[in-house]
Enzyme design. Structure first.
Site, PDB file in Angstrom:
ATOM      1  CG  HIS A  52      -2.048   0.865   1.314  1.00 32.18           C
ATOM      2  ND1 HIS A  52      -2.434   1.685   0.282  1.00 32.18           N
ATOM      3  CD2 HIS A  52      -2.895   1.171   2.354  1.00 32.18           C
ATOM      4  CE1 HIS A  52      -3.467   2.442   0.673  1.00 32.18           C
ATOM      5  NE2 HIS A  52      -3.757   2.145   1.936  1.00 32.18           N
ATOM      6  CG  HIS A  55      -4.304   0.443  -8.163  1.00 36.29           C
ATOM      7  ND1 HIS A  55      -5.650   0.364  -7.958  1.00 36.29           N
ATOM      8  CD2 HIS A  55      -3.809   1.292  -7.239  1.00 36.29           C
ATOM      9  CE1 HIS A  55      -5.967   1.160  -6.941  1.00 36.29           C
ATOM     10  NE2 HIS A  55      -4.874   1.730  -6.488  1.00 36.29           N
ATOM     11  CG  ASP A  76       2.742   4.556  -3.709  1.00 35.92           C
ATOM     12  OD1 ASP A  76       2.601   5.693  -3.244  1.00 35.92           O
ATOM     13  OD2 ASP A  76       2.100   3.571  -3.318  1.00 35.92           O
TER      14      ASP A  76
HETATM   15  N1  ACO Z   1       5.173  -6.600 -10.072  1.00 38.37           N
HETATM   16  C1  ACO Z   1       5.114  -7.775 -10.718  1.00 38.37           C
HETATM   17  N2  ACO Z   1       3.957  -8.446 -10.946  1.00 38.37           N
HETATM   18  C2  ACO Z   1       2.835  -7.874 -10.500  1.00 38.37           C
HETATM   19  C3  ACO Z   1       2.816  -6.635  -9.831  1.00 38.37           C
HETATM   20  C4  ACO Z   1       4.055  -6.002  -9.625  1.00 38.37           C
HETATM   21  N3  ACO Z   1       4.110  -4.826  -8.992  1.00 38.37           N
HETATM   22  N4  ACO Z   1       1.558  -6.318  -9.509  1.00 38.37           N
HETATM   23  C5  ACO Z   1       0.787  -7.316  -9.949  1.00 38.37           C
HETATM   24  N5  ACO Z   1       1.553  -8.265 -10.544  1.00 38.37           N
HETATM   25  C6  ACO Z   1       1.096  -9.495 -11.133  1.00 38.37           C
HETATM   26  C7  ACO Z   1       0.801 -10.512 -10.037  1.00 38.37           C
HETATM   27  O1  ACO Z   1       1.940 -11.275  -9.732  1.00 38.37           O
HETATM   28  C8  ACO Z   1      -0.304 -11.326 -10.637  1.00 38.37           C
HETATM   29  O2  ACO Z   1       0.260 -12.227 -11.559  1.00 38.37           O
HETATM   30  P1  ACO Z   1      -0.287 -13.738 -11.675  1.00 38.37           P
HETATM   31  O3  ACO Z   1      -1.728 -13.602 -12.102  1.00 38.37           O
HETATM   32  O4  ACO Z   1       0.601 -14.371 -12.673  1.00 38.37           O
HETATM   33  O5  ACO Z   1      -0.167 -14.301 -10.293  1.00 38.37           O
HETATM   34  C9  ACO Z   1      -1.085 -10.323 -11.470  1.00 38.37           C
HETATM   35  O6  ACO Z   1      -0.168  -9.257 -11.760  1.00 38.37           O
HETATM   36  C10 ACO Z   1      -2.281  -9.749 -10.708  1.00 38.37           C
HETATM   37  O7  ACO Z   1      -1.800  -9.114  -9.543  1.00 38.37           O
HETATM   38  P2  ACO Z   1      -2.434  -9.264  -8.096  1.00 38.37           P
HETATM   39  O8  ACO Z   1      -1.337  -9.514  -7.131  1.00 38.37           O
HETATM   40  O9  ACO Z   1      -3.584 -10.228  -8.145  1.00 38.37           O
HETATM   41  O10 ACO Z   1      -2.993  -7.849  -7.818  1.00 38.37           O
HETATM   42  P3  ACO Z   1      -3.661  -7.399  -6.460  1.00 38.37           P
HETATM   43  O11 ACO Z   1      -4.853  -6.619  -6.858  1.00 38.37           O
HETATM   44  O12 ACO Z   1      -3.887  -8.529  -5.525  1.00 38.37           O
HETATM   45  O13 ACO Z   1      -2.542  -6.482  -5.816  1.00 38.37           O
HETATM   46  C11 ACO Z   1      -1.087  -4.656  -5.627  1.00 38.37           C
HETATM   47  C12 ACO Z   1      -2.434  -5.119  -6.138  1.00 38.37           C
HETATM   48  C13 ACO Z   1      -0.925  -5.026  -4.148  1.00 38.37           C
HETATM   49  C14 ACO Z   1      -1.017  -3.144  -5.773  1.00 38.37           C
HETATM   50  C15 ACO Z   1       0.017  -5.334  -6.462  1.00 38.37           C
HETATM   51  O14 ACO Z   1      -0.080  -4.887  -7.800  1.00 38.37           O
HETATM   52  C16 ACO Z   1       1.407  -5.061  -5.906  1.00 38.37           C
HETATM   53  O15 ACO Z   1       1.869  -5.796  -5.037  1.00 38.37           O
HETATM   54  N6  ACO Z   1       2.100  -3.986  -6.397  1.00 38.37           N
HETATM   55  C17 ACO Z   1       3.384  -3.610  -5.851  1.00 38.37           C
HETATM   56  C18 ACO Z   1       3.191  -2.780  -4.569  1.00 38.37           C
HETATM   57  C19 ACO Z   1       2.634  -1.405  -4.857  1.00 38.37           C
HETATM   58  O16 ACO Z   1       3.103  -0.702  -5.746  1.00 38.37           O
HETATM   59  N7  ACO Z   1       1.649  -0.994  -4.058  1.00 38.37           N
HETATM   60  C20 ACO Z   1       1.070   0.353  -4.138  1.00 38.37           C
HETATM   61  C21 ACO Z   1      -0.368   0.301  -4.587  1.00 38.37           C
HETATM   62  S1  ACO Z   1      -1.023   1.932  -4.823  1.00 38.37           S
HETATM   63  C22 ACO Z   1      -1.293   2.512  -3.253  1.00 38.37           C
HETATM   64  O17 ACO Z   1      -1.517   1.791  -2.328  1.00 38.37           O
HETATM   65  C23 ACO Z   1      -1.192   3.961  -3.056  1.00 38.37           C
END
Ligand code: ACO
Length: 383
Positions: free
Chosen positions: A226, A271, A324
């Site tokens: 987050h 996201h 971010d």
């Molecule tokens: N890097 C690499 N792969 C990613 C990323 C990433 N940053 N984000 C998503 N993916 C991939 C996942 O591994 C998943 O792949 P799969 O289907 O092969 O397993 C697919 O994309 C779907 O992603 P989810 O994890 O299901 O997305 P979720 O909605 O659960 O999580 C989140 C969203 C937490 C933001 C995620 O994208 C993440 O961890 N990002 C990195 C952390 C981040 O930047 N957080 C800030 C969010 S914005 C905020 O809070 C202000």
């Protein structure tokens, strides 16, 4: 269900609508704060105006804004004990995370707030304004303590954004630095039922007080999935820069391929809601780059690297940056210490959190969902 149909993954409440709100709308095409679109607000409003909009529920008139700004300027100094404890923690616990220190500061402030236990709408508005006004001085007192310096007094002559930069550095910020900080605060202010806001609403729904709900929200924001991602994104960019500089055969693409193979998440990307891009990211990237171009040419390399990482991420994973990602580069260009990025997020999101806590209390029912039991079958204890 046919064998080719995949059940939706609803872990983490993905895709579930769990309530309604008048504060904000987040969807693929728009981000709206109480009827105003984010690009419109970032281009035409100040953070003080957006704070009024979120907390009071409507766009301020000229008189209302003047009154609101004057109130905030009068409330910028936290209780002296709060500053003393926060500043002292920098020496007694120098490794304490600034988010934990800020959470402590907010908790401590609650004991000196005469409205602490009053959950009426009027008292909650007063408490929201006190927190909004005084959080920059808390962040600044900790940072200055870490640098072995005395805290500076909050400056009532400055805008909210300028005062935040002043409290951190003890230097009067320039016009462009103030503007970029102001825009970043607007972009971070609100985002419907994100993890930290939802946490705050759950706590508020038990009839607990606003400070307790905000402390819980700070804890939720800290995590790197987050709000903590703004610090993690900059740490990642610095790792990529260091690794590719030390090993001239290692390209940015090869660094990322290795990260993908290790199943690592790239911080500042992806996201839960935005699958085609975060409406805030491009706005902040443009302001950050403008700051680098005008004030710190050597920082432009971070935006060049960021653009390359963004391009590869899109080509290989079809995943876009969230707010971010440019935040990390922007605050870094401005010389803000990395561990204070998420506390600055708090200095902004406090508005959204408080708006939601007030909305929850205005029409409350305890938030208590159900769980699907997947544990062992029933046994007799004496068997
Ligand atoms: N890097 C690499 N792969 C990613 C990323 C990433 N940053 N984000 C998503 N993916 C991939 C996942 O591994 C998943 O792949 P799969 O289907 O092969 O397993 C697919 O994309 C779907 O992603 P989810 O994890 O299901 O997305 P979720 O909605 O659960 O999580 C989140 C969203 C937490 C933001 C995620 O994208 C993440 O961890 N990002 C990195 C952390 C981040 O930047 N957080 C800030 C969010 S914005 C905020 O809070 C202000």
């Amino acid at each position: 269900m046919s064998s080719i149909q995949k059940a939706a993954d609803t872990r983490g409440l993905a895709g579930q609508t769990i309530g309604d709100t008048k504060v904000c709308s987040v969807n693929q095409t728009q981000l709206i704060y109480r009827g105003y679109e984010i690009a419109d607000l970032a281009a035409n409003a100040t953070f003080e105006e957006v704070s009024f909009l979120l907390l009071e529920g409507h766009k301020p008139s000229t008189d209302e804004l003047a009154r609101f700004e004057a109130e905030l300027r009068d409330m910028r100094e936290p209780h002296p004990e709060v500053i003393k404890v926060i500043h002292g923690l920098a020496r007694s616990a120098p490794n304490a995370h600034p988010m934990n220190v800020l959470r402590t500061g907010i908790s401590l402030a609650s004991h000196h707030d005469p409205d602490c236990e009053d959950n009426s709408a009027e008292a909650e508005l007063r408490k929201s304004k006190r927190l909004l006004a005084s959080i920059p001085a808390m962040i600044g007192a900790h940072q200055r303590g870490l640098e072995g310096k005395d805290p500076v007094s909050a400056d009532p002559s400055m805008s909210h954004a300028a005062n935040l930069l002043w409290c951190l550095s003890g230097e009067t910020p320039g016009e462009i630095a103030t503007k970029v900080m102001d825009v970043s605060l607007i972009l971070y202010a609100e985002h419907d039922f994100n993890a930290s806001t939802f946490t705050g609403r759950v706590i508020a729904s038990t009839n607990s007080d606003l400070h307790s709900a905000v402390c819980g929200a700070v804890g939720a924001l800290k995590g790197n999935l987050h709000g903590g991602a703004n610090e993690a994104a900059m740490d990642m960019l610095r790792d990529i820069m260091d690794d590719t500089t030390q090993d001239s055969d290692l390209t940015v693409g090869a660094w990322m391929t290795r990260a993908f193979e290790e199943k690592r998440k790239l911080m500042g990307f992806g996201h839960r809601v935005y699958k085609n891009g975060d409406h805030r990211a491009g706005i902040l990237r443009d302001w950050g780059l403008r700051y680098a171009n005008e004030e710190n040419a050597s920082a432009k390399k971070w935006f060049d690297l960021g653009d390359e990482v963004q391009q590869i991420m899109f080509e290989q994973k079809n995943i876009h940056p969230n707010v971010d990602f440019p935040c990390g580069m922007t605050y870094y260009s401005m010389g803000i210490p990395v561990p204070q990025y998420t506390p600055i997020f708090v200095a902004s999101r406090i508005t959204g959190w408080c708006a939601h806590i007030m909305e929850q209390h205005a029409n409350n029912r305890i938030i208590r969902p159900l769980a699907e039991y997947t544990g062992p079958e029933l046994s007799n204890w004496n068997d």
